[in-house]
Scaffold this active site. Structure first.
Site, PDB file in Angstrom:
ATOM      1  N   ARG A  11       0.828  -1.193   0.000  1.00 20.58           N
ATOM      2  CA  ARG A  11       0.000   0.000   0.000  1.00 20.58           C
ATOM      3  C   ARG A  11       0.871   1.254   0.000  1.00 20.58           C
ATOM      4  O   ARG A  11       2.043   1.224   0.378  1.00 20.58           O
ATOM      5  CB  ARG A  11      -0.904   0.038   1.241  1.00 20.58           C
ATOM      6  CG  ARG A  11      -1.773  -1.181   1.473  1.00 20.58           C
ATOM      7  CD  ARG A  11      -3.011  -1.212   0.622  1.00 20.58           C
ATOM      8  NE  ARG A  11      -3.953  -0.154   0.967  1.00 20.58           N
ATOM      9  CZ  ARG A  11      -5.137  -0.009   0.365  1.00 20.58           C
ATOM     10  NH1 ARG A  11      -5.516  -0.833  -0.588  1.00 20.58           N
ATOM     11  NH2 ARG A  11      -5.959   0.968   0.711  1.00 20.58           N
ATOM     12  N   ILE A  12       0.257   2.371  -0.412  1.00 20.20           N
ATOM     13  CA  ILE A  12       0.894   3.689  -0.358  1.00 20.20           C
ATOM     14  C   ILE A  12       0.125   4.508   0.677  1.00 20.20           C
ATOM     15  O   ILE A  12      -1.074   4.732   0.541  1.00 20.20           O
ATOM     16  CB  ILE A  12       0.849   4.390  -1.718  1.00 20.20           C
ATOM     17  CG1 ILE A  12       1.564   3.544  -2.785  1.00 20.20           C
ATOM     18  CG2 ILE A  12       1.476   5.783  -1.628  1.00 20.20           C
ATOM     19  CD1 ILE A  12       1.283   3.998  -4.201  1.00 20.20           C
ATOM     20  N   TYR A 103      23.204   0.330  11.836  1.00 20.78           N
ATOM     21  CA  TYR A 103      23.390  -0.650  10.768  1.00 20.78           C
ATOM     22  C   TYR A 103      24.833  -0.605  10.288  1.00 20.78           C
ATOM     23  O   TYR A 103      25.457   0.460  10.252  1.00 20.78           O
ATOM     24  CB  TYR A 103      22.456  -0.320   9.607  1.00 20.78           C
ATOM     25  CG  TYR A 103      21.454  -1.406   9.283  1.00 20.78           C
ATOM     26  CD1 TYR A 103      20.805  -2.125  10.283  1.00 20.78           C
ATOM     27  CD2 TYR A 103      21.146  -1.727   7.956  1.00 20.78           C
ATOM     28  CE1 TYR A 103      19.891  -3.112   9.984  1.00 20.78           C
ATOM     29  CE2 TYR A 103      20.219  -2.700   7.642  1.00 20.78           C
ATOM     30  CZ  TYR A 103      19.601  -3.399   8.661  1.00 20.78           C
ATOM     31  OH  TYR A 103      18.691  -4.381   8.350  1.00 20.78           O
ATOM     32  N   ASP A 112      11.759   3.019   4.573  1.00 22.06           N
ATOM     33  CA  ASP A 112      10.520   3.069   5.347  1.00 22.06           C
ATOM     34  C   ASP A 112      10.770   2.727   6.815  1.00 22.06           C
ATOM     35  O   ASP A 112      10.183   3.334   7.717  1.00 22.06           O
ATOM     36  CB  ASP A 112       9.474   2.142   4.747  1.00 22.06           C
ATOM     37  CG  ASP A 112       9.937   0.686   4.637  1.00 22.06           C
ATOM     38  OD1 ASP A 112      11.161   0.429   4.661  1.00 22.06           O
ATOM     39  OD2 ASP A 112       9.063  -0.207   4.513  1.00 22.06           O
TER      40      ASP A 112
END
EC number: 2.7.1.33
Length: 278
Positions: A11-12, A103, A112
């Site tokens: 989805r957006i 990271y 995201d």
């Protein structure tokens, strides 16, 4: 106004932010890529008139995208049709807004996930003690389970996290890769007595077990129980199972079980930071 775009695998999610006042949309909207023609009508309905966007100078749309170049091109085209400037697509960074990305290669963290972690970090700064760590679980196409450490000298660290197939992907994989199992929509149960319930229970248990593992690892590492925040459209299937597993585990180690907080659009909150501070 700045248009905020979180383009995920399924989805957006769309929101907006006033960069001077920080005012946000009342409710974000979720669309598929083939529904982008509805963008203009949603903006009008959300009281973000297009002329407000079109008359603004500078950056007018901010986004993160993990759905690939084709979807990104569709979004770019839809935004251009509104008369806005080009979308500024953000990537993960080593450090911004008081959050450090641990990271090994900061840019490899999904954009995201980074935006959502920034949104959670901002929420923690506003509503929770600095010395408290937190776990963010996003039940999307993939489930991500990410740990933020406590704030020290104004800096929090994203300590790392795990990824596994999300609830819907687990359910779909059983249907697609077996001869007789259905796409399940059953209720979870202690001892399932039908196939629908058996599949739903197995998926919920797998999701909850992965979260419990990361929460316990975080508790051992931090020396305190991290807060738990749930996001993503797939959380309904796993939430009750997760609550039960956490309560049982906490009884065994004689501590109070954590509260499960829900977040609707942490990535949009993270994007709003860029709209308001850059």
């Amino acid at each position: 106004m700045t248009l905020l775009i979180d383009s995920g695998n399924t989805r957006i999610k769309l929101g907006w932010c006033h960069p001077l006042t920080g005012v946000r949309e009342d409710q974000a909207v979720s669309l598929h890529a083939d529904q982008l023609d509805q963008l203009a009508s949603w903006l009008e309905a959300a009281h973000a008139p297009l002329q407000t966007f079109a008359n603004q100078k500078g950056v007018q749309a901010l986004g993160v995208n993990v759905a690939g170049p084709q979807v990104q091109a569709q979004i770019d085209a839809a935004v251009r049709r509104l008369g806005l400037g080009p979308v500024r697509w953000l990537q993960a960074q080593e450090q911004v807004f008081g959050l450090h990305n641990d990271y090994e290669q900061a840019s490899q963290l999904g954009a995201d996930r980074w935006a959502a972690l920034l949104g959670l970090s901002d929420l923690l700064a506003q509503e929770h003690p600095d010395e408290q760590g937190a776990l963010l679980i996003s039940f999307g196409t993939a489930t991500t389970i990410d740990l933020l450490g406590p704030a020290q000298n104004g800096i929090r660290h994203f300590l790392g996290g795990s990824i596994l197939p999300g609830p819907s992907l687990m359910l779909a994989s059983l249907k697609q890769n077996t001869a007789q199992l259905p796409q399940a929509h059953g209720q979870t149960a202690a001892f399932p007595r039908n196939t629908q319930s058996a599949i739903s229970t197995g998926v919920a248990a797998a999701q909850a077990g992965a979260v419990l593992r990361q929460w316990e690892k975080g508790r051992q590492h931090l020396g305190h129980s991290p807060l738990i925040f749930l996001a993503g459209g797939g959380r309904a299937l796993a939430q009750q199972e997760l609550s039960e597993q956490l309560h049982h585990h906490c009884r065994l180690i004689a501590i109070a079980p954590p509260t499960l907080y829900e977040l609707d659009t942490p990535a949009l909150r993270g994007l709003a930071l860029f709209a308001c501070r850059n």
